[in-house]
Scaffold this motif. Structure first.
Motif, PDB file in Angstrom:
ATOM      1  N   GLU A 287       0.828  -1.209   0.000  1.00  0.00           N
ATOM      2  CA  GLU A 287       0.000   0.000   0.000  1.00  0.00           C
ATOM      3  C   GLU A 287       0.863   1.261   0.000  1.00  0.00           C
ATOM      4  OE1 GLU A 287      -0.463  -2.651   1.792  1.00  0.00           O
ATOM      5  OE2 GLU A 287      -2.392  -3.370   1.024  1.00  0.00           O
ATOM      6  N   LYS A 288       1.953   1.219   0.754  1.00  0.00           N
ATOM      7  CA  LYS A 288       2.842   2.384   0.804  1.00  0.00           C
ATOM      8  C   LYS A 288       3.519   2.623  -0.539  1.00  0.00           C
ATOM      9  CE  LYS A 288       3.827   1.852   5.754  1.00  0.00           C
ATOM     10  NZ  LYS A 288       4.862   1.515   6.764  1.00  0.00           N
ATOM     11  N   ILE A 289       3.975   1.543  -1.186  1.00  0.00           N
ATOM     12  CA  ILE A 289       4.612   1.695  -2.499  1.00  0.00           C
ATOM     13  C   ILE A 289       3.606   2.220  -3.508  1.00  0.00           C
ATOM     14  CG2 ILE A 289       5.680   0.437  -4.399  1.00  0.00           C
ATOM     15  CD1 ILE A 289       6.935  -1.429  -2.388  1.00  0.00           C
ATOM     16  N   SER A 290       2.407   1.664  -3.528  1.00  0.00           N
ATOM     17  CA  SER A 290       1.383   2.121  -4.469  1.00  0.00           C
ATOM     18  C   SER A 290       1.039   3.586  -4.248  1.00  0.00           C
ATOM     19  CB  SER A 290       0.122   1.255  -4.332  1.00  0.00           C
ATOM     20  OG  SER A 290       0.381  -0.073  -4.715  1.00  0.00           O
ATOM     21  N   ALA A 291       0.958   3.994  -2.971  1.00  0.00           N
ATOM     22  CA  ALA A 291       0.647   5.393  -2.677  1.00  0.00           C
ATOM     23  C   ALA A 291       1.752   6.319  -3.164  1.00  0.00           C
ATOM     24  CB  ALA A 291       0.427   5.570  -1.177  1.00  0.00           C
ATOM     25  N   ARG A 292       3.021   5.898  -2.994  1.00  0.00           N
ATOM     26  CA  ARG A 292       4.137   6.729  -3.452  1.00  0.00           C
ATOM     27  C   ARG A 292       4.160   6.809  -4.972  1.00  0.00           C
ATOM     28  NH1 ARG A 292       8.373   7.390   0.327  1.00  0.00           N
ATOM     29  NH2 ARG A 292       9.413   8.528  -1.369  1.00  0.00           N
TER      30      ARG A 292
END
Length: 343
Positions: A287-292
């Motif tokens: 989720e963090k990678i996708s958000a970035r």
């Protein structure tokens, strides 16, 4: 639209014409030699009248035979020219990102660092699960796959077919590219592929255990080159800090102490390019990678038309085979009789 793959084969049609011209020239030279021959006779006019005959015309059978031979040669020639029909296919792409996955496929990825429901699993199994879920989320993005061991290879170019990339990832076998870990070479290969894409959405996701043991490019130097080319690297570390790591070798479970996890190197690579570092065991990593990634600039919508060739050589080849069959059944334009002979 139709085109010929080997259009220069059309010059084969000149061979029968060249043979006809050569035979015609030979006949003319023979007639000239006969005309230059002196014949002594007391009454040449009477002799000429006695032996004068009209040239027999071509029969229908001989003309049909020549026509079949012509069709045979034309069919073979056009088949060798490889005619093909170009079917246009337009690939539409809406706005998205260009994501390239670089996955470690070295021997160390067989280490049994993790456990799922009380059962030990290898690093490569964790990678397949984590990146498989990530690919499911990246709709409308171009995704490619690089694997690296002693060397780095492009397993899939950037494509919208993320399901095909997922299948390639699921079938990935450790040590397929060698036992080593050429992390810097994988980053360099990813830069070369991503620099062809528009700026602003070039993303390289590096999945490895942080140990660089092979290759010609140092990982940090490759990271600085990626930063200069506008490529962001998001690193996902796979491994543990255990000193003794179990691994299956030659069908036996052994324990090794040289399968370390260099987390600091992975972090430096990501920070150098403006990306971020995550652990594969972090449930919020995807989720963090996708958000970035979603904060970056998307690649503009584009369409590309390609022409898919459909071979058509079967039709002229069938014509040639039909002509050959008729020549065999009717030699000299007469039906062939079993056991019979032709005078």
């Amino acid at each position: 639209m139709m085109q010929f793959h080997w259009p220069w084969m059309i010059f084969l049609l000149l061979l029968p014409a060249a043979q006809w011209l050569w035979r015609r020239g030979s006949d003319i030279r023979q007639d000239q030699r006969l005309r230059n021959t002196t014949l002594l006779h007391p009454n040449l006019a009477q002799l000429q009248q006695a032996f004068s005959t009209s040239r027999p015309g071509d029969s229908t059978g001989s003309r049909l035979q020549r026509l079949l031979i012509l069709l045979l040669w034309l069919g073979l020639t056009f088949a060798l020219m490889r005619p093909q029909w170009l079917q246009p296919y337009t690939q539409e792409r809406i706005e998205g990102y260009d994501l390239l996955l670089a996955v470690d496929a070295s021997h160390s990825m067989e280490a049994l660092d993790f456990s799922v429901k009380g059962q030990q699993v290898s690093r490569i199994q964790v990678v397949k699960g984590v990146m498989g879920r990530f690919l499911e989320q990246r709709e409308n993005d171009r995704v490619g796959l690089i694997i690296f061991g002693n060397q780095a290879f492009v397993l899939s170019p950037l494509t919208l077919d993320r399901h095909a990339v997922r299948e390639l990832l699921d079938n990935l076998v450790p040590r397929i590219a060698g036992d080593g870990t050429a992390m810097g070479d994988a980053i360099g290969l990813g830069i070369r592929k991503l620099r062809e894409r528009p700026e602003g959405s070039r993303v390289l996701i590096l999945v490895a255990d942080g140990e660089n043991t092979a290759g010609t490019i140092p990982p940090l130097e490759a990271a600085r080159l990626a930063a200069a080319e506008g490529v962001r690297i998001y690193a996902i570390g796979v491994g543990s800090h255990r000193k003794e790591v179990p691994i299956i070798e030659e069908g036996r479970l052994v324990t090794r102490t040289d399968l370390g996890f260099d987390e600091s190197l992975m972090r430096q690579i990501a920070e150098t390019t403006g990306g971020a570092y995550f652990r594969a065991s972090d449930t919020d990593a995807l989720e963090k990678i996708s958000a970035r990634i979603n904060e970056l600039e998307k690649t503009r919508a584009e369409s590309r038309t390609v022409y898919v060739p459909r071979p058509l050589y079967r039709w002229p080849l069938a014509l040639a085979l039909l002509a050959l069959l008729l020549l065999g059944l009717f030699p000299g334009a007469r039906p062939r009789t079993p056991g019979g002979s032709h005078d």
